[in-house]
Design a protein around this motif. Structure first.
Motif, PDB file in Angstrom:
ATOM      1  N   ALA A  32       0.848  -1.195   0.000  1.00 20.43           N
ATOM      2  CA  ALA A  32       0.000   0.000   0.000  1.00 20.43           C
ATOM      3  C   ALA A  32       0.877   1.236   0.000  1.00 20.43           C
ATOM      4  CB  ALA A  32      -0.918   0.004   1.221  1.00 20.43           C
ATOM      5  N   GLY A  33       0.594   2.159  -0.894  1.00 19.58           N
ATOM      6  CA  GLY A  33       1.377   3.381  -0.978  1.00 19.58           C
ATOM      7  C   GLY A  33       0.981   4.406   0.065  1.00 19.58           C
ATOM      8  N   PRO A  34       1.725   5.493   0.181  1.00 25.22           N
ATOM      9  CA  PRO A  34       1.384   6.567   1.127  1.00 25.22           C
ATOM     10  C   PRO A  34      -0.005   7.126   0.829  1.00 25.22           C
ATOM     11  CG  PRO A  34       3.592   6.874   0.224  1.00 25.22           C
ATOM     12  CD  PRO A  34       2.967   5.780  -0.577  1.00 25.22           C
ATOM     13  N   GLY A  35      -0.777   7.385   1.877  1.00 27.51           N
ATOM     14  CA  GLY A  35      -2.113   7.918   1.697  1.00 27.51           C
ATOM     15  C   GLY A  35      -3.135   6.895   1.270  1.00 27.51           C
ATOM     16  N   SER A  36      -2.850   5.610   1.463  1.00 29.91           N
ATOM     17  CA  SER A  36      -3.795   4.554   1.109  1.00 29.91           C
ATOM     18  C   SER A  36      -4.794   4.317   2.231  1.00 29.91           C
ATOM     19  CB  SER A  36      -3.054   3.243   0.830  1.00 29.91           C
ATOM     20  OG  SER A  36      -2.221   3.342  -0.299  1.00 29.91           O
ATOM     21  N   LEU A  37      -5.945   3.772   1.867  1.00 34.32           N
ATOM     22  CA  LEU A  37      -6.920   3.285   2.834  1.00 34.32           C
ATOM     23  C   LEU A  37      -6.891   1.762   2.767  1.00 34.32           C
ATOM     24  CD1 LEU A  37      -9.185   3.479   4.863  1.00 34.32           C
ATOM     25  CD2 LEU A  37     -10.791   3.922   2.982  1.00 34.32           C
ATOM     26  N   ILE A  38      -6.422   1.139   3.854  1.00 32.69           N
ATOM     27  CA  ILE A  38      -6.252  -0.311   3.925  1.00 32.69           C
ATOM     28  C   ILE A  38      -7.347  -0.880   4.807  1.00 32.69           C
ATOM     29  CG2 ILE A  38      -4.651  -2.180   4.467  1.00 32.69           C
ATOM     30  CD1 ILE A  38      -2.426   0.061   4.492  1.00 32.69           C
ATOM     31  N   ALA A  39      -8.172  -1.762   4.256  1.00 33.19           N
ATOM     32  CA  ALA A  39      -9.240  -2.395   5.015  1.00 33.19           C
ATOM     33  C   ALA A  39      -8.829  -3.808   5.379  1.00 33.19           C
ATOM     34  CB  ALA A  39     -10.531  -2.418   4.201  1.00 33.19           C
ATOM     35  N   VAL A  40      -8.784  -4.110   6.670  1.00 35.05           N
ATOM     36  CA  VAL A  40      -8.453  -5.449   7.154  1.00 35.05           C
ATOM     37  C   VAL A  40      -9.761  -6.147   7.496  1.00 35.05           C
ATOM     38  CG1 VAL A  40      -7.223  -6.799   8.885  1.00 35.05           C
ATOM     39  CG2 VAL A  40      -6.245  -4.650   8.058  1.00 35.05           C
ATOM     40  N   GLN A  41     -10.124  -7.137   6.709  1.00 31.83           N
ATOM     41  CA  GLN A  41     -11.406  -7.824   6.861  1.00 31.83           C
ATOM     42  C   GLN A  41     -11.196  -9.241   7.356  1.00 31.83           C
ATOM     43  OE1 GLN A  41     -13.352  -8.864   3.242  1.00 31.83           O
ATOM     44  NE2 GLN A  41     -15.380  -9.081   4.163  1.00 31.83           N
ATOM     45  N   GLY A  42     -12.090  -9.683   8.235  1.00 30.28           N
ATOM     46  CA  GLY A  42     -12.029 -11.048   8.729  1.00 30.28           C
ATOM     47  C   GLY A  42     -12.991 -11.237   9.870  1.00 30.28           C
ATOM     48  N   PRO A  43     -13.341 -12.471  10.179  1.00 30.73           N
ATOM     49  CA  PRO A  43     -14.239 -12.729  11.309  1.00 30.73           C
ATOM     50  C   PRO A  43     -13.547 -12.463  12.640  1.00 30.73           C
ATOM     51  CG  PRO A  43     -13.391 -14.785  10.437  1.00 30.73           C
ATOM     52  CD  PRO A  43     -12.927 -13.706   9.502  1.00 30.73           C
ATOM     53  N   SER A  44     -14.346 -12.304  13.678  1.00 34.87           N
ATOM     54  CA  SER A  44     -13.787 -12.114  15.016  1.00 34.87           C
ATOM     55  C   SER A  44     -12.925 -13.306  15.390  1.00 34.87           C
ATOM     56  CB  SER A  44     -14.925 -11.953  16.030  1.00 34.87           C
ATOM     57  OG  SER A  44     -14.421 -11.809  17.332  1.00 34.87           O
ATOM     58  N   GLY A  45     -11.737 -13.033  15.939  1.00 38.11           N
ATOM     59  CA  GLY A  45     -10.817 -14.098  16.311  1.00 38.11           C
ATOM     60  C   GLY A  45      -9.870 -14.512  15.212  1.00 38.11           C
ATOM     61  N   SER A  46      -9.905 -13.811  14.082  1.00 39.03           N
ATOM     62  CA  SER A  46      -9.045 -14.188  12.955  1.00 39.03           C
ATOM     63  C   SER A  46      -7.715 -13.447  12.948  1.00 39.03           C
ATOM     64  CB  SER A  46      -9.771 -13.934  11.636  1.00 39.03           C
ATOM     65  OG  SER A  46     -10.028 -12.550  11.452  1.00 39.03           O
ATOM     66  N   GLY A  47      -7.445 -12.651  13.980  1.00 33.67           N
ATOM     67  CA  GLY A  47      -6.169 -11.954  14.069  1.00 33.67           C
ATOM     68  C   GLY A  47      -6.168 -10.558  13.502  1.00 33.67           C
ATOM     69  N   ARG A  48      -7.350  -9.967  13.276  1.00 39.15           N
ATOM     70  CA  ARG A  48      -7.416  -8.624  12.697  1.00 39.15           C
ATOM     71  C   ARG A  48      -6.734  -7.591  13.589  1.00 39.15           C
ATOM     72  NH1 ARG A  48     -13.670  -7.633  12.041  1.00 39.15           N
ATOM     73  NH2 ARG A  48     -13.408  -8.009  14.271  1.00 39.15           N
ATOM     74  N   THR A  49      -7.066  -7.605  14.881  1.00 37.75           N
ATOM     75  CA  THR A  49      -6.459  -6.643  15.791  1.00 37.75           C
ATOM     76  C   THR A  49      -4.983  -6.925  15.989  1.00 37.75           C
ATOM     77  OG1 THR A  49      -8.577  -6.350  16.943  1.00 37.75           O
ATOM     78  CG2 THR A  49      -6.596  -5.617  18.098  1.00 37.75           C
ATOM     79  N   GLY A  50      -4.599  -8.199  15.995  1.00 36.82           N
ATOM     80  CA  GLY A  50      -3.182  -8.538  16.093  1.00 36.82           C
ATOM     81  C   GLY A  50      -2.394  -7.979  14.929  1.00 36.82           C
ATOM     82  N   LEU A  51      -2.951  -8.048  13.723  1.00 33.51           N
ATOM     83  CA  LEU A  51      -2.280  -7.475  12.558  1.00 33.51           C
ATOM     84  C   LEU A  51      -2.154  -5.969  12.702  1.00 33.51           C
ATOM     85  CD1 LEU A  51      -1.103  -7.692   9.727  1.00 33.51           C
ATOM     86  CD2 LEU A  51      -3.435  -7.649   8.810  1.00 33.51           C
ATOM     87  N   LEU A  52      -3.203  -5.323  13.172  1.00 33.39           N
ATOM     88  CA  LEU A  52      -3.167  -3.873  13.394  1.00 33.39           C
ATOM     89  C   LEU A  52      -2.067  -3.506  14.388  1.00 33.39           C
ATOM     90  CD1 LEU A  52      -6.201  -1.541  13.935  1.00 33.39           C
ATOM     91  CD2 LEU A  52      -4.486  -1.707  15.730  1.00 33.39           C
ATOM     92  N   LEU A  53      -1.979  -4.247  15.495  1.00 29.46           N
ATOM     93  CA  LEU A  53      -0.967  -3.957  16.513  1.00 29.46           C
ATOM     94  C   LEU A  53       0.444  -4.260  16.004  1.00 29.46           C
ATOM     95  CD1 LEU A  53      -2.777  -5.354  19.688  1.00 29.46           C
ATOM     96  CD2 LEU A  53      -2.472  -2.960  19.059  1.00 29.46           C
ATOM     97  N   ALA A  54       0.598  -5.331  15.236  1.00 29.74           N
ATOM     98  CA  ALA A  54       1.925  -5.682  14.727  1.00 29.74           C
ATOM     99  C   ALA A  54       2.419  -4.649  13.718  1.00 29.74           C
ATOM    100  CB  ALA A  54       1.879  -7.069  14.087  1.00 29.74           C
ATOM    101  N   LEU A  55       1.530  -4.167  12.850  1.00 32.44           N
ATOM    102  CA  LEU A  55       1.939  -3.194  11.829  1.00 32.44           C
ATOM    103  C   LEU A  55       2.167  -1.801  12.403  1.00 32.44           C
ATOM    104  CD1 LEU A  55      -0.316  -4.212   8.810  1.00 32.44           C
ATOM    105  CD2 LEU A  55       2.161  -4.505   9.033  1.00 32.44           C
TER     106      LEU A  55
END
Length: 336
Positions: A32-55
């Motif tokens: 994703a380039g600068p100024g992108s909107l990145i949507a992280v999609q997945g069911p609850s418990g699939s690691g969405r928040t973990g990915l957010l925290l890791a990045l």
């Protein structure tokens, strides 16, 4: 280091985080380039928040590589934390329902003025610092689309009395006060109506168009939006050696920075008196002392393809293992 003036480019290749009982997420690939909107999609418990925290440098990765603004993870976690901000993350960066909107804004502006600016800015006359803080708060509120005049009691409205979309806007505004290059928003569309969900995505699109890279966790991304970089989390195959085999990577979550939980208790302690000199816009008061203004950057376009492949001989796994891994990996951050 990325030379982009504001928004941070984000890349990931085979990126994953592992907990004691399995993978929180794995095999994440996107650019994703600068100024992108990145949507992280997945069911609850699939690691969405973990990915957010890791990045955002708050959780240590176990596999693959990633970069934010040219800063490699996990090697440069501290540097990544300094250019990113969290919003609407339960247990990590969440609003205090006992505080008012004004108290949250004063507290965040005070923290930004003390810890987010340069030494030269701290030496400026008090009136200049207050004026800069007011401008910073007003700009953040405007970018998040939160009009204080429409709230039941204006700036004195308690967080517990806010509608869900208003609370989301306030959390985003607080994060924007620090002028982040990457803004990470959790549970973007949680319990929002269709109209509220559309309004939330318009807000995030506006932030990305203004130059800030936005990473948003969601259940459903906006339909037919070619400008959104879509990243999916969920059950994926083992990327390397079998569980327990020599060389299998492990990861330990990192505790979030104190400055990323600006909407907690800093204004309730010994600095409460000084914080009271901060913003009280509805009552003719002034914003808390702050000095840093968020620069604007250029738009960026990008594409993403989160695909996974099964190596020969890799053991089969299921979504339950991934959910357990995600829960373990988030335990130390208060998100379990």
């Amino acid at each position: 280091m990325d030379s982009t003036p504001h928004g941070a480019a984000v890349t990931a290749a085979g990126f994953g985080v592992k907990g004691p009982r399995g993978w929180a997420f794995r095999n994440i690939d996107f650019t994703a380039g600068p100024g992108s909107l990145i949507a992280v999609q997945g069911p609850s418990g699939s690691g969405r928040t973990g990915l957010l925290l890791a990045l955002t440098g708050r959780m240590k990765s176990a596999a693959g590589t990633a970069e934010v603004g040219g800063l490699p993870l996990p090697k440069k976690k501290a540097a990544v934390r300094s250019v990113t901000a969290l919003a609407h993350v339960p247990g990590v960066a969440e609003l205090d329902p006992a505080l008012t909107v004004g108290e949250h804004l004063r507290e965040r502006a005070l923290l930004q003025g003390r810890f987010g600016g340069s030494l030269r800015a701290l030496l400026r006359p008090r009136q200049e610092r207050r004026a800069a803080a007011r401008a910073l708060v007003d700009a953040a509120l405007s970018a998040a689309g939160l009009d204080l005049e429409t709230l039941p009691k204006g700036i004195r409205t308690s967080v517990r009395d806010l509608e869900r979309l208003e609370a989301l806007r306030l959390s985003v505004a607080l994060a924007l006060i620090g002028g982040p290059r990457l803004l990470a928003v959790d549970d973007t569309d949680l319990k929002l109506s269709d109209d509220e969900r559309a309004a939330a995505w318009r807000m995030l699109h506006g932030l990305a168009a203004a130059g800030t890279t936005v990473l948003a966790v969601c259940s459903e991304p906006p339909e037919g939006d070619a400008d959104v970089v879509l990243v999916r989390t969920g059950s994926q195959p083992e990327p390397s050696s079998p569980e327990g085999a020599p060389g299998t990577p492990t990861a330990t979550p990192d505790a979030p920075d104190a400055t990323d939980t600006a909407d907690t208790a800093a204004g309730k302690g010994g600095e409460a008196g000084e914080a009271a000199e901060g913003s009280e816009t509805a009552e003719g008061g002034e914003a808390g002392e702050g000095s840093q203004s968020g620069p604007s950057g250029s738009d960026g376009t990008s594409s993403a393809d989160n695909t996974d492949s099964t190596p020969a001989g890799a053991p089969a796994t299921d979504g339950h293992d991934d959910e357990e891994g995600a829960a373990d990996a988030l335990a130390e951050t208060g998100r379990a």
